[in-house]
Design an enzyme around this catalytic site. Sequence first.
Site, PDB file in Angstrom:
ATOM      1  N   SER A  26      -7.608   5.805   0.541  1.00 31.52           N
ATOM      2  CA  SER A  26      -7.128   4.456   0.253  1.00 31.52           C
ATOM      3  C   SER A  26      -7.801   3.594   1.311  1.00 31.52           C
ATOM      4  O   SER A  26      -7.647   3.822   2.508  1.00 31.52           O
ATOM      5  CB  SER A  26      -5.606   4.392   0.398  1.00 31.52           C
ATOM      6  OG  SER A  26      -5.160   3.054   0.309  1.00 31.52           O
ATOM      7  N   SER A  27      -8.573   2.623   0.861  1.00 28.51           N
ATOM      8  CA  SER A  27      -9.374   1.816   1.786  1.00 28.51           C
ATOM      9  C   SER A  27      -8.513   1.007   2.744  1.00 28.51           C
ATOM     10  O   SER A  27      -7.353   0.690   2.468  1.00 28.51           O
ATOM     11  CB  SER A  27     -10.283   0.860   1.012  1.00 28.51           C
ATOM     12  OG  SER A  27     -11.224   1.578   0.268  1.00 28.51           O
ATOM     13  N   GLN A  28      -9.122   0.657   3.847  1.00 23.61           N
ATOM     14  CA  GLN A  28      -8.514  -0.176   4.878  1.00 23.61           C
ATOM     15  C   GLN A  28      -8.021  -1.480   4.244  1.00 23.61           C
ATOM     16  O   GLN A  28      -8.771  -2.142   3.525  1.00 23.61           O
ATOM     17  CB  GLN A  28      -9.586  -0.446   5.929  1.00 23.61           C
ATOM     18  CG  GLN A  28      -9.195  -1.351   7.033  1.00 23.61           C
ATOM     19  CD  GLN A  28     -10.335  -1.475   8.050  1.00 23.61           C
ATOM     20  OE1 GLN A  28     -11.379  -0.870   7.918  1.00 23.61           O
ATOM     21  NE2 GLN A  28     -10.100  -2.278   9.060  1.00 23.61           N
ATOM     22  N   PRO A  29      -6.770  -1.884   4.450  1.00 25.61           N
ATOM     23  CA  PRO A  29      -6.255  -3.099   3.832  1.00 25.61           C
ATOM     24  C   PRO A  29      -7.114  -4.349   4.084  1.00 25.61           C
ATOM     25  O   PRO A  29      -7.328  -5.140   3.164  1.00 25.61           O
ATOM     26  CB  PRO A  29      -4.861  -3.247   4.442  1.00 25.61           C
ATOM     27  CG  PRO A  29      -4.451  -1.828   4.704  1.00 25.61           C
ATOM     28  CD  PRO A  29      -5.717  -1.152   5.164  1.00 25.61           C
ATOM     29  N   ARG A  48       0.806  -1.222   0.000  1.00 26.12           N
ATOM     30  CA  ARG A  48       0.000   0.000   0.000  1.00 26.12           C
ATOM     31  C   ARG A  48       0.839   1.271   0.000  1.00 26.12           C
ATOM     32  O   ARG A  48       0.458   2.288  -0.589  1.00 26.12           O
ATOM     33  CB  ARG A  48      -0.905  -0.048   1.241  1.00 26.12           C
ATOM     34  CG  ARG A  48      -1.872   1.091   1.382  1.00 26.12           C
ATOM     35  CD  ARG A  48      -2.575   0.932   2.712  1.00 26.12           C
ATOM     36  NE  ARG A  48      -3.714   1.803   2.850  1.00 26.12           N
ATOM     37  CZ  ARG A  48      -4.294   2.045   4.011  1.00 26.12           C
ATOM     38  NH1 ARG A  48      -3.844   1.471   5.119  1.00 26.12           N
ATOM     39  NH2 ARG A  48      -5.331   2.836   4.095  1.00 26.12           N
TER      40      ARG A  48
END
Length: 186
Positions: A42-45, A16
Amino acid sequence: MDTTDRVAEAMAAHPRAGFLRRAERRRAGYDGPLAIGHGQTSSQPRTVADMLRLLDVQPGHHVLDVGSGSGWTTALLAHLVGRSGSVLGLELEPDLVRFGADNLARTRQPWARIEAATPGEYGDPGRAPYDRILVSAMATDLPASLVDQLADHGVMVIPVDGVMLRVVDPGPVVTEHGYYRFVPLR
């Protein structure tokens, strides 16, 4: 290799951090959303991994990534489809189109690209059908125009009104997979 291992492999191959603004890179390991500019994140992994597992992307698939943002999900999808597949990432915000495309270019996966989305249109019906569609923004209702872009036996994963949906064509057959928060789909 099962989908779980393939998703973990893709995430290890494309960390990321390489898809974040410089100021946020030190927080890349944080399991939460991080700002990428223009009110987008950026979305949560863990959420990205969950979505990719639900999507069940296979080598050779033709994939649409709606709301590609920083290019991270587009890169992950490209890894999953491999050289025999293709990924089209679409993003509305012009600065993020450039940012995402630059980030994606560094992954050296020319079978994936990021382009500007057409305002007021979901997806890209002209290049449909898609084997898989990933939507990384919250819809208020299931967009019929995206369902129509699915290939036979295609799968779409999309958050709708707070619930993650997995949509399988024909039917469509819709199943619910937990509660999530995302930026709005425009």
